[in-house]
Write an enzyme that holds these catalytic residues in place. Structure first.
Site, PDB file in Angstrom:
ATOM      1  CD  GLU A 168     -37.305  -0.879 -36.348  1.00  0.00           C
ATOM      2  OE1 GLU A 168     -36.373  -1.321 -37.061  1.00  0.00           O
ATOM      3  OE2 GLU A 168     -37.998  -1.602 -35.624  1.00  0.00           O
ATOM      4  CD  GLU A 196     -26.294  -3.919 -24.746  1.00  0.00           C
ATOM      5  OE1 GLU A 196     -27.246  -3.957 -25.553  1.00  0.00           O
ATOM      6  OE2 GLU A 196     -26.458  -3.929 -23.514  1.00  0.00           O
TER       7      GLU A 196
HETATM    8  C1  LIG Z   1     -40.689  -4.760 -28.567  1.00  0.00           C
HETATM    9  C2  LIG Z   1     -39.933  -5.354 -29.730  1.00  0.00           C
HETATM   10  C3  LIG Z   1     -40.514  -5.338 -30.985  1.00  0.00           C
HETATM   11  C4  LIG Z   1     -39.829  -5.896 -32.057  1.00  0.00           C
HETATM   12  N1  LIG Z   1     -40.450  -5.883 -33.273  1.00  0.00           N
HETATM   13  C5  LIG Z   1     -39.812  -6.459 -34.331  1.00  0.00           C
HETATM   14  C6  LIG Z   1     -40.474  -6.517 -35.597  1.00  0.00           C
HETATM   15  O1  LIG Z   1     -41.615  -6.084 -35.774  1.00  0.00           O
HETATM   16  N2  LIG Z   1     -39.814  -7.105 -36.615  1.00  0.00           N
HETATM   17  C7  LIG Z   1     -38.564  -7.611 -36.486  1.00  0.00           C
HETATM   18  O2  LIG Z   1     -38.018  -8.080 -37.476  1.00  0.00           O
HETATM   19  N3  LIG Z   1     -37.910  -7.583 -35.286  1.00  0.00           N
HETATM   20  C8  LIG Z   1     -38.515  -7.022 -34.213  1.00  0.00           C
HETATM   21  N4  LIG Z   1     -37.895  -6.994 -32.985  1.00  0.00           N
HETATM   22  C9  LIG Z   1     -36.599  -7.664 -32.847  1.00  0.00           C
HETATM   23  C10 LIG Z   1     -35.415  -6.751 -32.636  1.00  0.00           C
HETATM   24  O3  LIG Z   1     -35.068  -6.082 -33.823  1.00  0.00           O
HETATM   25  C11 LIG Z   1     -34.255  -7.639 -32.113  1.00  0.00           C
HETATM   26  O4  LIG Z   1     -34.674  -8.154 -30.868  1.00  0.00           O
HETATM   27  C12 LIG Z   1     -32.970  -6.848 -31.938  1.00  0.00           C
HETATM   28  O5  LIG Z   1     -32.434  -6.490 -33.185  1.00  0.00           O
HETATM   29  C13 LIG Z   1     -31.913  -7.664 -31.142  1.00  0.00           C
HETATM   30  O6  LIG Z   1     -31.748  -8.925 -31.691  1.00  0.00           O
HETATM   31  P1  LIG Z   1     -31.825 -10.258 -30.801  1.00  0.00           P
HETATM   32  O7  LIG Z   1     -33.076 -10.195 -30.000  1.00  0.00           O
HETATM   33  O8  LIG Z   1     -31.639 -11.412 -31.726  1.00  0.00           O
HETATM   34  O9  LIG Z   1     -30.624 -10.177 -29.791  1.00  0.00           O
HETATM   35  P2  LIG Z   1     -29.038 -10.535 -30.085  1.00  0.00           P
HETATM   36  O10 LIG Z   1     -28.697  -9.911 -31.367  1.00  0.00           O
HETATM   37  O11 LIG Z   1     -28.952 -12.016 -29.971  1.00  0.00           O
HETATM   38  O12 LIG Z   1     -28.384  -9.822 -28.914  1.00  0.00           O
HETATM   39  C14 LIG Z   1     -28.287 -10.388 -27.587  1.00  0.00           C
HETATM   40  C15 LIG Z   1     -27.460  -9.440 -26.731  1.00  0.00           C
HETATM   41  O13 LIG Z   1     -26.125  -9.327 -27.267  1.00  0.00           O
HETATM   42  C16 LIG Z   1     -25.814  -7.958 -27.509  1.00  0.00           C
HETATM   43  N5  LIG Z   1     -24.996  -7.859 -28.728  1.00  0.00           N
HETATM   44  C17 LIG Z   1     -25.264  -8.431 -29.932  1.00  0.00           C
HETATM   45  N6  LIG Z   1     -24.305  -8.095 -30.823  1.00  0.00           N
HETATM   46  C18 LIG Z   1     -23.428  -7.289 -30.175  1.00  0.00           C
HETATM   47  C19 LIG Z   1     -22.222  -6.617 -30.539  1.00  0.00           C
HETATM   48  N7  LIG Z   1     -21.738  -6.712 -31.793  1.00  0.00           N
HETATM   49  N8  LIG Z   1     -21.587  -5.865 -29.618  1.00  0.00           N
HETATM   50  C20 LIG Z   1     -22.082  -5.759 -28.350  1.00  0.00           C
HETATM   51  N9  LIG Z   1     -23.215  -6.383 -27.923  1.00  0.00           N
HETATM   52  C21 LIG Z   1     -23.877  -7.128 -28.821  1.00  0.00           C
HETATM   53  C22 LIG Z   1     -27.161  -7.267 -27.696  1.00  0.00           C
HETATM   54  O14 LIG Z   1     -27.064  -5.893 -27.388  1.00  0.00           O
HETATM   55  C23 LIG Z   1     -28.018  -8.022 -26.691  1.00  0.00           C
HETATM   56  O15 LIG Z   1     -27.848  -7.486 -25.407  1.00  0.00           O
HETATM   57  C24 LIG Z   1     -38.541  -6.458 -31.877  1.00  0.00           C
HETATM   58  C25 LIG Z   1     -37.956  -6.467 -30.609  1.00  0.00           C
HETATM   59  C26 LIG Z   1     -38.648  -5.938 -29.535  1.00  0.00           C
HETATM   60  C27 LIG Z   1     -38.002  -5.976 -28.191  1.00  0.00           C
END
Ligand SMILES: Cc1cc2nc3c(=O)[nH]c(=O)nc-3n(C[C@H](O)[C@H](O)[C@H](O)COP(=O)(O)OP(=O)(O)OC[C@H]3O[C@@H](n4cnc5c(N)ncnc54)[C@H](O)[C@@H]3O)c2cc1C
Length: 427
Positions: free
Chosen positions: A270, A393
């Site tokens: 990916e 991050e």
């Molecule tokens: C355009 C787009 C397409 C996507 N398509 C798919 C898809 O097809 N299938 C799928 O399964 N997912 C998909 N996603 C989801 C994507 O993989 C997740 O949004 C991403 O992994 C972040 O997870 P979260 O949104 O739950 O944020 P969180 O994990 O809740 O993070 C929230 C914030 O906390 C920060 N953070 C979290 N953990 C840490 C750490 N350990 N240290 C420092 N900072 C941290 C993050 O950087 C972020 O700023 C997509 C996302 C986008 C934006």
């Protein structure tokens, strides 16, 4: 791609075999693909459809998917689909550098395979590495021919960066697994024929060790897709609810409870896919500067030069990461460096495009200009790249730990079972 040292200068050009491959690819594309700017140009793709009213968008989305499928079939007929896939899997048996050369050439034409990119770039390599012979036969050739659109059912409301914390459950019932849970941010879920799904099959081991990787038919009863709306106006991704969804055991990819290792293959691919999408916008940016008469503006010229340098750096990252994948290795932190660089590049490039357009950049044009992307939509979409495929991050954490040798992120849950994690309460 070889580094050639010539009179003290290092050149990163095609070697003779690569130049011959490029010429062959270009000749085939000239004979089979529509040029950029042609009325049938559909290279602006998926994201370019955002500006239409919902009904028109739905109609055009279907048409666009159909064109992508047809183009993928044309690629397969011409022997250009799955360039790095082995011959036994129906691919071309080529090198990662050849795949990049073909992508660079194809980007000069009015064609796209964007709705199939999860299939060909992420799912296919994962099935090739971890699938049974039967799974290879069932899925790989239809995938290369564009017959199936795939989506990725990994993220959940409580599991994104911490993907291993996912709560969707799969319980064995005879020759089937019964799945219950919720996924979110699933790109193209409403169009997909098949999905790759991670679900928990054992809660009594630490979280990474109780996950299984499934291949799921998206038409299975119990799957409900609810599209989500983005700030660009589009609905590229969806929430997916799974209620008593029955998946045959033969659709487990890899071992039961061994899904985390399989998912690593998908996630590495990916990052490479996201990196590959970033390089192709420069000719369009130059075209834009000329169209607005800004090519002599020193600030714009500096911005264009910066964009050119960023794109070249990304190209070299791409060679490196794809070479690792081509050798059957998972790319290391260089994939994280590339992912970070891509997110910045796309944001800064979209900002530059809007600066060149001036007040016109505020308008949401419904039709593209001569093969240029709709910059306004690129601008609105750019921030999402910082999050998709692992946030900035998280990539910085990886670089900090694995390149700079900084102390690792705090992980208090490594030796605790998933059940304890979800039931323990603070005292
Ligand atoms: C355009 C787009 C397409 C996507 N398509 C798919 C898809 O097809 N299938 C799928 O399964 N997912 C998909 N996603 C989801 C994507 O993989 C997740 O949004 C991403 O992994 C972040 O997870 P979260 O949104 O739950 O944020 P969180 O994990 O809740 O993070 C929230 C914030 O906390 C920060 N953070 C979290 N953990 C840490 C750490 N350990 N240290 C420092 N900072 C941290 C993050 O950087 C972020 O700023 C997509 C996302 C986008 C934006």
């Amino acid at each position: 791609m070889t580094a050639q040292i010539d009179a003290g200068r290092m050149e990163f050009g095609d070697n003779p075999a690569e130049a011959a491959f490029r010429a062959e690819a270009r000749a085939w594309l000239e004979a089979n693909a529509v040029p950029k700017g042609h009325p049938d140009d559909f290279s602006n793709g998926f994201f370019a459809l955002d500006s239409f009213p919902p009904e028109e968008r739905a109609k055009r989305t279907l048409e666009h998917a159909e064109r992508c499928r047809n183009w993928q079939a044309t690629l397969a007929d011409g022997g250009w689909a799955g360039i790095t896939w082995p011959l036994r899997a129906g691919g071309r048996g080529g090198t990662p550098i050849e795949a990049m050369i073909f992508a660079e050439e194809q980007a000069q034409f009015g064609v796209s395979t964007d709705v199939l990119s999860v299939a060909v770039t992420m799912v296919g390599p994962t099935i090739i590495s971890h699938g049974t012979d039967d799974q290879h036969k069932r899925f790989l050739v239809p995938m290369l021919r564009g017959e199936h659109i795939w989506c990725q059912l990994f993220s959940e409301p409580g599991a994104g960066s911490d993907l291993a914390g996912l709560g969707t459950r799969a319980e064995r019932d005879g020759d089937e697994f019964v799945v219950n849970g919720q996924k979110v941010w699933t790109s193209a879920a409403d169009q997909a024929d098949w999905g790759i799904l991670l679900a928990r099959t054992d809660a009594d081991v630490p979280k990474h060790r109780g996950i299984t990787y499934f291949l799921v038919d998206m038409r299975t009863p119990g799957i409900e897709v609810r599209p989500l709306r983005q700030m660009s106006g589009a609905s590229h991704f969806a929430e997916v609810f799974l209620t008593d969804v029955r998946i045959p055991a033969e659709n487990v990819l890899g071992e039961v409870n061994g899904g985390w290792g399989v998912a690593m293959t998908t996630l590495a691919n990916e990052r490479v896919m996201i990196g590959g999408n970033a390089m192709m916008k420069l000719p369009a940016l130059l075209h834009l500067a000329r169209r607005f008469g800004r090519e002599d503006d020193p600030v714009v010229r500096q911005g264009l030069a910066d964009a050119h340098i960023r794109a070249d750096i990304l190209r070299f990252f791409g060679y490196r990461v794809r070479t690792a994948l081509g050798r059957g290795e998972l790319p290391g932190p260089e994939a994280s460096c590339m992912k970070l660089a891509v997110a910045r590049h796309l944001k800064r490039t979209a900002e530059l495009a809007l600066a060149i357009e001036g007040p016109a950049g505020m308008l949401a044009h419904s039709e593209p200009t001569e093969g240029e992307p709709r910059w306004h939509w690129q601008f609105l979409q750019a921030p999402s790249i910082r999050i998709a495929g692992g946030s900035d991050e998280v990539q910085r954490n990886i670089i900090g730990e694995r390149v700079l040798g900084l102390p690792s992120d705090i992980r208090v849950d490594k030796a605790v079972t998933f059940r304890e994690l979800t039931t323990r309460r603070p005292h």
